[in-house]
Scaffold this motif. Structure first.
Motif, PDB file in Angstrom:
ATOM      1  N   GLU A 107     -14.033  11.363   2.463  1.00  0.00           N
ATOM      2  CA  GLU A 107     -14.341  10.003   2.479  1.00  0.00           C
ATOM      3  C   GLU A 107     -15.318  10.104   3.868  1.00  0.00           C
ATOM      4  O   GLU A 107     -16.338   9.324   3.950  1.00  0.00           O
ATOM      5  CB  GLU A 107     -13.294   9.210   2.517  1.00  0.00           C
ATOM      6  CG  GLU A 107     -12.791   8.858   1.161  1.00  0.00           C
ATOM      7  CD  GLU A 107     -11.462   8.243   1.309  1.00  0.00           C
ATOM      8  OE1 GLU A 107     -10.780   8.108   2.331  1.00  0.00           O
ATOM      9  OE2 GLU A 107     -10.735   7.846   0.018  1.00  0.00           O
ATOM     10  N   ALA A 111     -19.288   9.152   4.423  1.00  0.00           N
ATOM     11  CA  ALA A 111     -19.906   8.430   5.578  1.00  0.00           C
ATOM     12  C   ALA A 111     -20.949   8.905   6.363  1.00  0.00           C
ATOM     13  O   ALA A 111     -21.756   8.128   6.552  1.00  0.00           O
ATOM     14  CB  ALA A 111     -18.742   7.722   6.390  1.00  0.00           C
ATOM     15  N   TRP A 128     -21.017   1.960   6.742  1.00  0.00           N
ATOM     16  CA  TRP A 128     -20.204   2.699   5.696  1.00  0.00           C
ATOM     17  C   TRP A 128     -20.185   1.948   4.293  1.00  0.00           C
ATOM     18  O   TRP A 128     -20.100   0.746   4.287  1.00  0.00           O
ATOM     19  CB  TRP A 128     -18.695   2.798   6.020  1.00  0.00           C
ATOM     20  CG  TRP A 128     -17.757   3.454   4.974  1.00  0.00           C
ATOM     21  CD1 TRP A 128     -17.404   4.576   5.024  1.00  0.00           C
ATOM     22  CD2 TRP A 128     -16.813   2.653   4.222  1.00  0.00           C
ATOM     23  NE1 TRP A 128     -16.379   4.782   3.893  1.00  0.00           N
ATOM     24  CE2 TRP A 128     -16.017   3.586   3.451  1.00  0.00           C
ATOM     25  CE3 TRP A 128     -16.727   1.300   3.745  1.00  0.00           C
ATOM     26  CZ2 TRP A 128     -15.302   3.108   2.449  1.00  0.00           C
ATOM     27  CZ3 TRP A 128     -15.879   0.917   2.774  1.00  0.00           C
ATOM     28  CH2 TRP A 128     -14.946   1.889   2.232  1.00  0.00           C
ATOM     29  N   GLN A 129     -19.932   2.748   3.175  1.00  0.00           N
ATOM     30  CA  GLN A 129     -19.868   2.091   2.179  1.00  0.00           C
ATOM     31  C   GLN A 129     -18.924   2.903   1.192  1.00  0.00           C
ATOM     32  O   GLN A 129     -18.794   4.354   1.141  1.00  0.00           O
ATOM     33  CB  GLN A 129     -21.446   2.040   1.235  1.00  0.00           C
ATOM     34  CG  GLN A 129     -21.846   3.530   0.968  1.00  0.00           C
ATOM     35  CD  GLN A 129     -23.259   3.445   0.195  1.00  0.00           C
ATOM     36  OE1 GLN A 129     -23.404   2.538  -0.544  1.00  0.00           O
ATOM     37  NE2 GLN A 129     -24.080   3.898   0.878  1.00  0.00           N
ATOM     38  N   PRO A 130     -18.056   2.380   0.256  1.00  0.00           N
ATOM     39  CA  PRO A 130     -17.293   3.101  -0.547  1.00  0.00           C
ATOM     40  C   PRO A 130     -17.827   3.960  -1.524  1.00  0.00           C
ATOM     41  O   PRO A 130     -18.887   3.385  -2.248  1.00  0.00           O
ATOM     42  CB  PRO A 130     -16.471   2.037  -1.200  1.00  0.00           C
ATOM     43  CG  PRO A 130     -17.408   0.787  -1.176  1.00  0.00           C
ATOM     44  CD  PRO A 130     -18.034   0.788  -0.091  1.00  0.00           C
ATOM     45  N   PRO A 132     -16.942   6.887  -4.600  1.00  0.00           N
ATOM     46  CA  PRO A 132     -15.728   7.422  -5.431  1.00  0.00           C
ATOM     47  C   PRO A 132     -15.668   8.799  -5.166  1.00  0.00           C
ATOM     48  O   PRO A 132     -16.521   9.566  -5.044  1.00  0.00           O
ATOM     49  CB  PRO A 132     -16.291   7.224  -6.857  1.00  0.00           C
ATOM     50  CG  PRO A 132     -17.616   7.047  -6.714  1.00  0.00           C
ATOM     51  CD  PRO A 132     -18.092   6.392  -5.731  1.00  0.00           C
TER      52      PRO A 132
END
Length: 421
Positions: A107, A111, A128-130, A132
């Motif tokens: 993760e 980023a 930041w963005q999610p 998967p």
């Protein structure tokens, strides 16, 4: 004469430029180790037990987060002409082992790789963005966690490795440090293969400015480091390395080769460009050992093995590999033994085939010769027991059929037999 030489030079440059233009990057696999973490465990006499660490044992530290954020930036710069500037779910697939530290490393890396911009910014001032990250339960992991302990033949190979001259020599040479660790740590058993955990704990503590016991001198740490690196070599090499690879790292290598072969075929519908694998030091070592490019040293935090697939205009494909184990310098190229740095895909497949098992379950069985010996011994023992049982039954039957008039004589025979036995 000078004019001819200049013309020739221009022609050579033109050909080189054309060749470079024809070679196009089409697919990349990136395997990395997680970032800096707390120790996985403490030894019994360790003054720094789990309560000394903010998130407990085996957890990614803030330094580890920074390491992977930086690696993500590096990948963004390296592939800025290859990947879409903003995240595209069709271009990238991320898989991690099911550990907090590897999931969080992935993760943090993403980023840095895909900072949001434009419509992908969902909260102002948040870079930041999610994205998967896929995983499977630890007990179902068969691709990224090594060594796997489900293989009897591998266990046999490890036992045989411990009887090699190299292993015995190292054990003898470092016997004093092995005994020192046993006496000072409170561990009931220490071996060449197990002392690495003590080094790992002490190393983690030193990186986080925690005091070390008096017995941990620079000389002790250096000897433990050597034993730690040798421990990696023992698992994946030293003895019958290629067979070990077929039972361990060859699983991952086989998956990578399969994907490279698939991606080498031009397909307008195929949009995947980057496969990211977040795992462990043993994963990187297992893969590199199966490729026969392992340098024998523990892969450091956030170290990264890169496989790049290129396709030429004429349809031929080649593979280039790089290893980034130092963030201060450029990744250095890895050359598959028996091939060039830019290895033609067909050669890459041919050479690596020797390290990839087509039927691992079958190869994991103990060799038939050993089983045949066990069967022969079992049959021999069973045969002897059966023979004794039959002889005993015949003796009882004969005894019961003898005439009563011969009882006295029979008694004498039984007595003699008893004395002889």
């Amino acid at each position: 004469m000078v004019a001819a030489a200049l013309l020739f030079l221009l022609m050579v440059c033109s050909v080189c430029e054309k060749a470079a233009a024809e070679r196009k990057l089409v697919y990349v696999t990136v395997l990395f180790r997680h970032g800096d973490r707390s120790p996985v465990k403490a030894y019994p006499t360790d003054p720094h037990q789990e309560s000394a660490w903010p998130q407990g044992f085996g957890q990614l530290s803030q330094e580890g987060m920074r390491q992977h954020y930086e690696l993500g930036h590096f990948l963004r710069n390296r592939y800025k002409e290859f990947l879409n500037e903003s995240y595209d779910r069709h271009e990238i697939l991320v898989r991690s082992t099911d550990y907090d530290r590897t999931l969080m490393s992935a993760e943090a890396n993403l980023a840095g790789l895909y900072p949001p911009s434009g419509r992908q910014v969902f909260t102002p001032n948040l870079q930041w963005q999610p994205i998967p990250v896929h995983t499977v339960p630890q007990n179902a992991e068969r691709l990224l966690s090594f060594p796997l302990n489900d293989c009897p033949r591998f266990k046999q190979l490890m036992n045989e490795t411990e009887h090699t001259e190299e292993f015995l020599n190292v054990t003898t040479t470092y016997q004093d440090i092995i005994e020192l660790v046993r006496n000072r740590t409170g561990l009931a058993k220490t071996t060449v293969e197990s002392v690495w955990s003590v080094y790992d704990t002490l190393f983690c503590e030193s990186r986080h400015n925690k005091s070390a016991p008096d017995w941990v001198t620079p000389d002790v740490m250096e000897k433990l480091r050597v034993l730690k690196d040798f421990g990696f070599q023992v698992i994946f090499g030293v003895y019958k390395q290629q067979e070990k690879s077929r039972l361990q790292g060859g699983i991952l290598l086989g998956e990578i080769v399969k994907n490279l072969s698939k991606m080498a075929v031009s397909d307008p519908k195929q949009r995947l460009k980057l496969m990211v694998l977040s795992a462990h030091d043993t994963t990187v070592a297992a893969l590199q050992a199966s490729l026969n490019v392992f340098n024998g040293r523990q892969p450091p935090y956030a170290s990264c093995h890169i496989c790049e697939l290129y396709r030429d205009d004429n349809g031929s494909a080649s593979v280039s590999m790089f290893y980034r184990n130092d963030s201060t310098v450029a990744p250095y190229p890895l050359q598959l033994p028996g091939c060039s740095l830019d290895c033609p895909l067909e050669e890459f497949v041919r050479i690596t085939k020797l390290s990839i098992s087509e039927d691992r379950d079958k190869e994991c069985q103990v060799p038939s010769e050993g089983r045949e010996k066990e069967v022969i011994i079992s049959l021999a023992v069973s045969g002897c027991l059966l023979f004794l049982l039959i002889a005993l039954l015949l003796g009882v039957i004969c005894w019961q059929k003898e005439p009563i008039s011969n009882q006295g004589y029979r008694h004498v025979i039984n007595q003699e037999v008893g004395e002889e036995s």
